[in-house]
Design a protein around this motif. Structure first.
Motif, PDB file in Angstrom:
ATOM      1  N   LYS A   1       0.831  -1.198   0.000  1.00 20.82           N
ATOM      2  CA  LYS A   1       0.000   0.000   0.000  1.00 20.82           C
ATOM      3  C   LYS A   1       0.869   1.254   0.000  1.00 20.82           C
ATOM      4  O   LYS A   1       1.918   1.309   0.637  1.00 20.82           O
ATOM      5  CB  LYS A   1      -0.919   0.013   1.225  1.00 20.82           C
TER       6      LYS A   1
ATOM      7  N   HIS B   1      -7.831   2.895  -5.823  1.00 24.09           N
ATOM      8  CA  HIS B   1      -8.416   2.735  -4.486  1.00 24.09           C
ATOM      9  C   HIS B   1      -7.755   1.585  -3.741  1.00 24.09           C
ATOM     10  O   HIS B   1      -7.449   1.689  -2.546  1.00 24.09           O
ATOM     11  CB  HIS B   1      -9.924   2.496  -4.615  1.00 24.09           C
ATOM     12  N   ASN B   2      -7.508   0.488  -4.427  1.00 24.12           N
ATOM     13  CA  ASN B   2      -6.959  -0.700  -3.777  1.00 24.12           C
ATOM     14  C   ASN B   2      -5.495  -0.552  -3.388  1.00 24.12           C
ATOM     15  O   ASN B   2      -5.039  -1.187  -2.432  1.00 24.12           O
ATOM     16  CB  ASN B   2      -7.119  -1.915  -4.699  1.00 24.12           C
TER      17      ASN B   2
ATOM     18  N   SER C   1      -5.374   3.088   3.849  1.00 23.33           N
ATOM     19  CA  SER C   1      -6.720   3.502   4.254  1.00 23.33           C
ATOM     20  C   SER C   1      -6.805   5.014   4.464  1.00 23.33           C
ATOM     21  O   SER C   1      -7.883   5.598   4.349  1.00 23.33           O
ATOM     22  CB  SER C   1      -7.131   2.774   5.539  1.00 23.33           C
TER      23      SER C   1
ATOM     24  N   TYR D   1     -15.189   5.869  -5.396  1.00 22.57           N
ATOM     25  CA  TYR D   1     -14.032   5.223  -4.771  1.00 22.57           C
ATOM     26  C   TYR D   1     -13.309   6.097  -3.749  1.00 22.57           C
ATOM     27  O   TYR D   1     -12.560   5.575  -2.925  1.00 22.57           O
ATOM     28  CB  TYR D   1     -13.046   4.789  -5.857  1.00 22.57           C
ATOM     29  N   PHE D   2     -13.526   7.410  -3.805  1.00 21.41           N
ATOM     30  CA  PHE D   2     -12.804   8.312  -2.914  1.00 21.41           C
ATOM     31  C   PHE D   2     -13.738   9.381  -2.353  1.00 21.41           C
ATOM     32  O   PHE D   2     -14.748   9.717  -2.971  1.00 21.41           O
ATOM     33  CB  PHE D   2     -11.653   9.004  -3.657  1.00 21.41           C
TER      34      PHE D   2
ATOM     35  N   SER E   1      -9.454  11.292  -0.777  1.00 22.30           N
ATOM     36  CA  SER E   1      -8.778  10.260   0.012  1.00 22.30           C
ATOM     37  C   SER E   1      -9.699   9.069   0.196  1.00 22.30           C
ATOM     38  O   SER E   1     -10.908   9.147  -0.041  1.00 22.30           O
ATOM     39  CB  SER E   1      -8.349  10.811   1.363  1.00 22.30           C
ATOM     40  N   ARG E   2      -9.112   7.953   0.631  1.00 26.02           N
ATOM     41  CA  ARG E   2      -9.919   6.767   0.922  1.00 26.02           C
ATOM     42  C   ARG E   2     -10.712   6.940   2.201  1.00 26.02           C
ATOM     43  O   ARG E   2     -11.851   6.500   2.304  1.00 26.02           O
ATOM     44  CB  ARG E   2      -9.017   5.538   1.042  1.00 26.02           C
TER      45      ARG E   2
END
Length: 212
Positions: free
Chosen positions: A37, A75-76, A80, A103-104, A137-138
């Motif tokens: 990540k 996103h993946n 987080s 997604y965000f 952001s996520r």
């Protein structure tokens, strides 16, 4: 300072690598699943915009829109609490926003004022002086630097500094990076182009992974 963890068995040999920057020549869809990540994405992904200069035959831009396919992957790969800056255009913003919001969490639409306007295809339209940059952001996210403005006035690259038709100025990208990540975090640009994101990250003492 530790480097981002990479499963080297699944990745090709880097096109370029030093203490701060790793660049791969390949397809982001094949390379990103092998990375751990990351903290920030700064990228100008193809979103289906091209134009032709007066009296010239070649097109500038890309008629392919990969945003619907790229954003789920983006996103993946983010932590987080990771963030993303996605360059867009005034004409495509209304199409990109619903996908981005899927997604965000959208925090701001940053205005990049180029200080000079481009004449559109039809002279009856307004000159195109700015580009929007989607910042999101996520999850929960706070900027690392106070008083970052959502309007950034920065001229486009010209002359010998311009290596790519849609190249973003280094001063613009530096501001985005400085506001968002510190020296312990890792930046990704999966559409590296002329390498501006990697160049700025190295100048600022941030690690960056680029794919082109």
């Amino acid at each position: 300072m530790s480097k981002p963890s990479i499963d080297l068995s699944k990745l090709p040999k880097p096109y370029y690598q030093d203490e701060w920057v790793t660049i791969y020549h390949g397809d982001y869809r094949e390379l990103l699943p092998s990375l751990d990540k990351l903290d920030l994405i700064v990228t100008d992904a193809p979103y289906g915009v091209s134009y032709k200069k007066p009296n010239e035959e070649y097109m500038i831009g890309d008629t392919v829109n990969i945003i619907p396919y790229f954003l789920p992957v983006a996103h993946n790969i983010l932590n987080s609490d990771g963030a993303i800056y996605l360059f867009s255009s005034t004409t495509k913003l209304v199409d990109i926003l619903p996908i981005f919001n899927t997604y965000f969490k959208l925090h701001s639409i940053i205005i990049w004022d180029k200080r000079v306007g481009r004449i559109p295809h039809q002279l009856s339209h307004y000159k195109l002086r700015y580009e929007p940059i989607l910042y999101g952001s996520r999850g929960l996210f706070y900027l690392k630097k106070d008083r970052c403005s959502d309007v950034i006035r920065c001229p486009i690259e010209r002359g010998n500094n311009r290596l790519h038709p849609t190249q973003k100025p280094s001063e613009l990208v530096k501001q985005l990076i400085q506001c968002t990540v510190d020296s312990k975090q890792v930046i990704l640009d999966p559409f590296l182009g002329s390498g501006t994101t990697a160049y700025c990250a190295k100048k600022l003492g941030r690690k960056c992974i680029g794919i082109e």
